[in-house]
Design a protein around this motif. Structure first.
Motif, PDB file in Angstrom:
ATOM      1  N   ILE A  90      78.663  41.707 -18.216  1.00  0.00           N
ATOM      2  CA  ILE A  90      78.107  41.376 -18.904  1.00  0.00           C
ATOM      3  C   ILE A  90      78.242  41.749 -20.550  1.00  0.00           C
ATOM      4  CG2 ILE A  90      76.282  39.230 -20.041  1.00  0.00           C
ATOM      5  CD1 ILE A  90      75.402  39.269 -16.937  1.00  0.00           C
ATOM      6  N   ALA A  91      79.209  41.159 -21.352  1.00  0.00           N
ATOM      7  CA  ALA A  91      78.896  41.693 -22.954  1.00  0.00           C
ATOM      8  C   ALA A  91      77.060  41.094 -23.970  1.00  0.00           C
ATOM      9  CB  ALA A  91      79.697  42.101 -23.264  1.00  0.00           C
ATOM     10  N   ILE A  92      76.517  42.219 -24.425  1.00  0.00           N
ATOM     11  CA  ILE A  92      75.091  41.562 -25.072  1.00  0.00           C
ATOM     12  C   ILE A  92      75.536  41.585 -26.331  1.00  0.00           C
ATOM     13  CG2 ILE A  92      73.224  41.865 -25.184  1.00  0.00           C
ATOM     14  CD1 ILE A  92      73.426  40.287 -22.428  1.00  0.00           C
ATOM     15  N   LEU A  93      75.011  40.686 -26.670  1.00  0.00           N
ATOM     16  CA  LEU A  93      75.552  40.903 -28.530  1.00  0.00           C
ATOM     17  C   LEU A  93      74.915  40.237 -29.374  1.00  0.00           C
ATOM     18  CD1 LEU A  93      79.169  40.612 -29.411  1.00  0.00           C
ATOM     19  CD2 LEU A  93      78.036  43.317 -29.616  1.00  0.00           C
ATOM     20  N   ASP A  94      73.531  39.701 -28.202  1.00  0.00           N
ATOM     21  CA  ASP A  94      72.137  38.687 -28.742  1.00  0.00           C
ATOM     22  C   ASP A  94      71.307  39.300 -27.756  1.00  0.00           C
ATOM     23  OD1 ASP A  94      70.651  36.894 -29.677  1.00  0.00           O
ATOM     24  OD2 ASP A  94      70.857  35.421 -28.009  1.00  0.00           O
ATOM     25  N   MET A  95      70.460  39.546 -28.852  1.00  0.00           N
ATOM     26  CA  MET A  95      68.469  40.120 -27.668  1.00  0.00           C
ATOM     27  C   MET A  95      68.559  39.171 -27.094  1.00  0.00           C
ATOM     28  SD  MET A  95      69.074  43.382 -28.021  1.00  0.00           S
ATOM     29  CE  MET A  95      71.160  43.349 -28.364  1.00  0.00           C
ATOM     30  N   ALA A  96      67.667  38.331 -28.139  1.00  0.00           N
ATOM     31  CA  ALA A  96      66.726  36.953 -26.423  1.00  0.00           C
ATOM     32  C   ALA A  96      67.558  36.325 -26.061  1.00  0.00           C
ATOM     33  CB  ALA A  96      67.401  35.890 -27.785  1.00  0.00           C
ATOM     34  N   SER A  97      69.153  36.945 -25.708  1.00  0.00           N
ATOM     35  CA  SER A  97      69.963  35.933 -24.452  1.00  0.00           C
ATOM     36  C   SER A  97      69.200  37.968 -23.703  1.00  0.00           C
ATOM     37  CB  SER A  97      70.881  35.948 -24.989  1.00  0.00           C
ATOM     38  OG  SER A  97      71.082  34.850 -25.250  1.00  0.00           O
ATOM     39  N   GLY A 112      77.818  46.016 -21.195  1.00  0.00           N
ATOM     40  CA  GLY A 112      77.991  46.714 -22.945  1.00  0.00           C
ATOM     41  C   GLY A 112      77.024  46.082 -23.407  1.00  0.00           C
ATOM     42  N   SER A 113      75.854  46.472 -24.530  1.00  0.00           N
ATOM     43  CA  SER A 113      75.400  45.535 -25.178  1.00  0.00           C
ATOM     44  C   SER A 113      75.309  46.205 -26.714  1.00  0.00           C
ATOM     45  CB  SER A 113      73.374  45.884 -24.517  1.00  0.00           C
ATOM     46  OG  SER A 113      72.670  45.602 -25.715  1.00  0.00           O
ATOM     47  N   ALA A 114      74.748  45.307 -27.491  1.00  0.00           N
ATOM     48  CA  ALA A 114      74.290  45.689 -29.205  1.00  0.00           C
ATOM     49  C   ALA A 114      73.525  46.945 -29.056  1.00  0.00           C
ATOM     50  CB  ALA A 114      74.736  44.853 -29.984  1.00  0.00           C
ATOM     51  N   VAL A 151      81.882  37.582 -19.602  1.00  0.00           N
ATOM     52  CA  VAL A 151      81.226  36.380 -19.840  1.00  0.00           C
ATOM     53  C   VAL A 151      80.494  37.495 -21.022  1.00  0.00           C
ATOM     54  CG1 VAL A 151      78.614  36.452 -19.306  1.00  0.00           C
ATOM     55  CG2 VAL A 151      80.014  34.339 -20.265  1.00  0.00           C
ATOM     56  N   ILE A 152      80.434  37.116 -22.591  1.00  0.00           N
ATOM     57  CA  ILE A 152      80.102  37.269 -23.605  1.00  0.00           C
ATOM     58  C   ILE A 152      79.048  36.695 -24.286  1.00  0.00           C
ATOM     59  CG2 ILE A 152      80.401  38.667 -26.165  1.00  0.00           C
ATOM     60  CD1 ILE A 152      83.483  38.447 -24.796  1.00  0.00           C
ATOM     61  N   PHE A 153      77.733  37.431 -25.076  1.00  0.00           N
ATOM     62  CA  PHE A 153      76.070  36.471 -25.338  1.00  0.00           C
ATOM     63  C   PHE A 153      76.416  36.574 -26.957  1.00  0.00           C
ATOM     64  CE2 PHE A 153      75.964  36.228 -20.591  1.00  0.00           C
ATOM     65  CZ  PHE A 153      74.825  34.854 -20.484  1.00  0.00           C
ATOM     66  N   ILE A 154      75.995  35.925 -27.955  1.00  0.00           N
ATOM     67  CA  ILE A 154      76.254  36.375 -29.376  1.00  0.00           C
ATOM     68  C   ILE A 154      74.787  35.571 -29.675  1.00  0.00           C
ATOM     69  CG2 ILE A 154      78.584  37.128 -29.252  1.00  0.00           C
ATOM     70  CD1 ILE A 154      78.581  34.074 -31.009  1.00  0.00           C
TER      71      ILE A 154
END
Length: 354
Positions: A90-97, A112-114, A151-154
């Motif tokens: 999982i790649a994370i670019l949204d803190m709520a997700s 991976g995370s922002a 999958v990527i979350f934004i």
């Protein structure tokens, strides 16, 4: 004569012994052959095992390879999206997700995370095995590609990068909807994310208690008005019920007298003069410090900006009803998460409720 009688007696004893021996062998043979259990009811029949009969245990259905969910597209419109079921990377670019994924117990799949300053998500920033993917506003596309996510979350700040990120992996874009309300948005988004991992049964537990907390705050706010705003760059911007901090007016129910309901204030609000605040003279003033939320160096504190010679004449100041939201970074960067919602409500409860 005596001898004849004696011989006859010996023959009789031999016959009796032989008969007893035969009966004993028959009894043993009956036990070895599986005689019926004498404890069973009369005329009962013992079940016979059929080794060739198929098992009656139902087989577990195979998990699907993909699942279709509804999220937002690059134009911020709801759209169906096919994503891998139970993704492992999982790649994370949204803190709520990330907040929701963490609460669901699948945070160990984040590759991976922002970056973020949020205390409760710091482990995803400091873990050397998790790649840095930039910020929630500016993604490092090369880093995202290198971590090979399933999958990527934004969030909304990266909607402009939706198409580019979609070239790497399916992009799940979720947001809070002020018309639906923050609590219901969190519930809906948590259900969407949980469905990707087959964890739908956990959502009710994650959301437990929020509705009753809202009702308690709502009872307190009944009949009261307020101005809601944020401090930024030395000024004060009023916020409406269409974006950040909308939970105060929409779900909790303070009458927001700071803006006309038809004016768009969803991004950073509308700049307001302090004379405007004096003129409205609200019962409560809620303040979110944007500069503190994004760690702006050398920024003036919100309290120094708000409590000036004009505002100190308002009823809100005189009655001690200026509320500085204690977790501005949560309100500004993570609204929509489970832990974030808990902290946001706690900020209000600690200052409003006895």
């Amino acid at each position: 004569l005596f001898e004849k009688e004696n011989n006859a007696m010996k023959k009789l004893m031999s016959l009796l012994l032989a008969a007893m021996l035969v009966l004993g062998l028959a009894a043993c043979g009956g036990q070895a052959g599986g005689a019926p259990d004498t404890n069973q009811p009369e005329n009962s029949t013992a079940p016979v095992s059929d080794q060739s009969a198929p098992s009656e245990t139902p087989s577990t259905p195979a998990a699907p390879e993909t699942i279709t969910i509804t999220s937002l597209n690059g134009n911020r419109e709801p759209a169906e999206l096919e994503v891998p079921y139970d993704p492992q990377r999982i790649a994370i670019l949204d803190m709520a997700s990330l907040d929701i994924l963490d609460a669901l117990g699948v945070g160990d799949r984040v590759v991976g995370s922002a970056s973020t300053s949020l205390d409760y998500l710091q482990s995803y920033v400091t873990d050397e095995t998790i790649s840095n993917l930039g910020t929630i506003k500016e993604a490092d596309l090369e880093a995202v590609m290198a971590c090979e996510p399933d999958v990527i979350f934004i969030g909304g700040r990266l909607s402009k990068s939706y198409d580019a990120l979609s070239e790497i992996a399916p992009v799940v874009y979720l947001a809070t909807d002020s018309s639906l309300g923050v609590v219901e948005s969190v519930r809906k988004n948590a259900a969407t994310i949980a469905s990707i991992f087959g964890l739908e049964d956990q959502v009710a537990t994650l959301m437990g208690g929020f509705d009753s907390r809202i009702e308690t705050l709502k009872t307190f706010a009944e009949g009261k008005n307020a101005i809601v705003g944020l401090c930024t760059s030395g000024g004060f911007n009023v916020l409406g019920n269409d974006g950040r901090c909308s939970i105060i007016g929409v779900e909790i129910g303070f009458e927001n007298v700071g803006v006309d309901a038809n004016i768009d204030t969803s991004t950073h609000g509308n700049e307001a003069s302090f004379e405007f605040i004096v003129d409205k003279n609200p019962e409560y003033i809620f303040v979110m410090d944007r500069d503190a939320a994004i760690a702006t160096e050398g920024a003036q504190l919100a309290q120094e900006i708000v409590e000036n010679e004009l505002v100190v004449g308002t009823d809100a100041y005189k009655n001690g009803h200026i509320v500085y939201l204690a977790h501005p970074a949560v309100w500004y960067t993570a609204e929509g998460g489970v832990t974030a919602l808990d902290l946001m409500l706690a900020d209000l409860e600690s200052t409003l409720l006895p």
